[in-house]
Enzyme design. Structure first.
Site: not given
Ligand code: GFB
Length: 320
Positions: A108-110, A137, A141, A180
């Site tokens: 994962s890119s994280c 997490y 990974k 996500h």
């Molecule tokens: O998709 P997301 O949870 O992944 O969030 P990450 C991406 C961005 O979208 C963040 C914003 O800046 C969030 O604050 N965002 C806005 C939201 N509205 C929402 C919403 O309703 N839900 C969510 N989830 N985000 C994940 C890692 O980080 O990337 C995982 O936590 C995994 O472990 C994944 O690696 C690929 O890119 O921030």
């Protein structure tokens, strides 16, 4: 790989797994094993090994392990880390023991350092602290990548690690809290429109940027790598669309038909400021993404509309 190659998509009920299984069938692969309910509980070492002993897959795509958005990572770090460590340990051990010829592990890119130079090159892995909101997490990974590497060095296993960009598509987790950003916002915009809400809440400031890849393109990249890549280094699976979160939210609102204003809830975390992958090694080998972001968003929303009745019983990518 031939159409008769015995292929196991570990984590077949995940976003990546569904896209891969669909692609393999479209490509004429006739010997898929462990599809649907025949996939064992991969957190159970004995069940996993019995499956490998019986099915002896020649090629494995390791997509298993629970995952979720920033909200789920904050709410359930233990479950996410344990599930990913256990499934990865068990599948790699059995793939080695039962002679799997090629394995692609989806990290994962994280797992990249939060402040590494962008776009992210695989050489920067392990050179700095990860984004805290998903550290448990991400560490699992990262460990999975290192274990693939160790099997290669100690036993000569052709275990390759791919680092996907943020993926989205059909069969994703559309729960508002666990998903996500794209599936969660599609769901919340849909509900807001249905209820006649005045506004749509977006988490964070809207300023971060992410590279998004459609699950169908990601599946094509995975098959391409399984067929063509033998390098020791891990490989980025991107080549997608780099967008600001506010722009993503506007695109989602348009696709759903929500007309009200967006409101940014800055009590929610932004996570990493930017996550864009350097996928030059993959692109230099000749692979290209095919999907248009907007069309992919539309397809994903229509899949959600069609499947939302089952949304509560979604797959591995579910809230704990
Ligand atoms: O998709 P997301 O949870 O992944 O969030 P990450 C991406 C961005 O979208 C963040 C914003 O800046 C969030 O604050 N965002 C806005 C939201 N509205 C929402 C919403 O309703 N839900 C969510 N989830 N985000 C994940 C890692 O980080 O990337 C995982 O936590 C995994 O472990 C994944 O690696 C690929 O890119 O921030």
């Amino acid at each position: 790989m031939t159409p008769h190659t015995r292929v196991f998509v570990a984590g077949g009920n995940t976003l990546y797994g569904h896209a891969l299984t669909t692609l393999l069938r479209t490509e004429g692969f006739q010997s898929l094993v462990g599809v649907g309910t025949t996939e064992p509980d991969l957190t159970d070492a004995a069940a996993t090994d019995a499956f490998f002993a019986q099915e002896r897959p020649e090629c494995v795509f390791l997509c298993a392990g629970r995952s979720g958005g920033i909200g789920l990572n904050r709410a359930a770090p233990v479950e996410l880390m344990r599930d990913n460590l256990l499934t990865t340990l068990n599948v790699l051990a059995s793939a080695h023991r039962h002679g799997t010829a090629k394995l692609l592990y989806l990290a994962s890119s994280c797992a990249y350092p939060k402040h590494a130079a962008q776009p992210l090159k695989v050489e920067s892995l392990g050179t700095g602290p990860m984004e805290p909101t998903s550290e448990a997490y991400s560490t699992a990974k990262f460990a999975g990548w290192k274990l693939c590497d160790a099997y290669r060095r100690e036993y000569g296993c052709r275990f390759v690690t791919g680092f996907p960009a943020n993926a989205f598509g059909p069969h994703d987790d559309f729960t508002p809290e666990g998903g996500h950003v794209i599936p969660a916002l599609l769901r919340r915009a849909h509900d807001a429109k249905s209820r006649g809400d005045a506004e749509l809440v977006v988490w964070g400031t809207g300023a971060p940027r992410r590279e998004f890849v459609y699950s169908r393109d990601l599946a094509r990249a995975c098959l391409f790598v399984a067929r063509n890549y033998e390098g020791e280094a891990p490989i980025n699976l991107g080549g997608g669309t780099d967008l600001g979160i506010a722009d993503v939210a506007h695109a989602v609102a348009e696709v759903v038909g929500f007309k009200g204003p967006l409101v940014f809830d800055t009590t929610k975390p932004d996570g990493a400021p930017l996550k864009a992958l350097d996928s030059a090694p993959l692109l230099d080998m000749g692979w290209r993404p095919e999907s248009d972001f907007r069309a992919a968003l539309n397809e994903t929303y229509h899949w959600f509309l069609h499947h939302r009745a089952t949304e509560g019983r979604t797959h591995a990518r579910r809230a704990v």
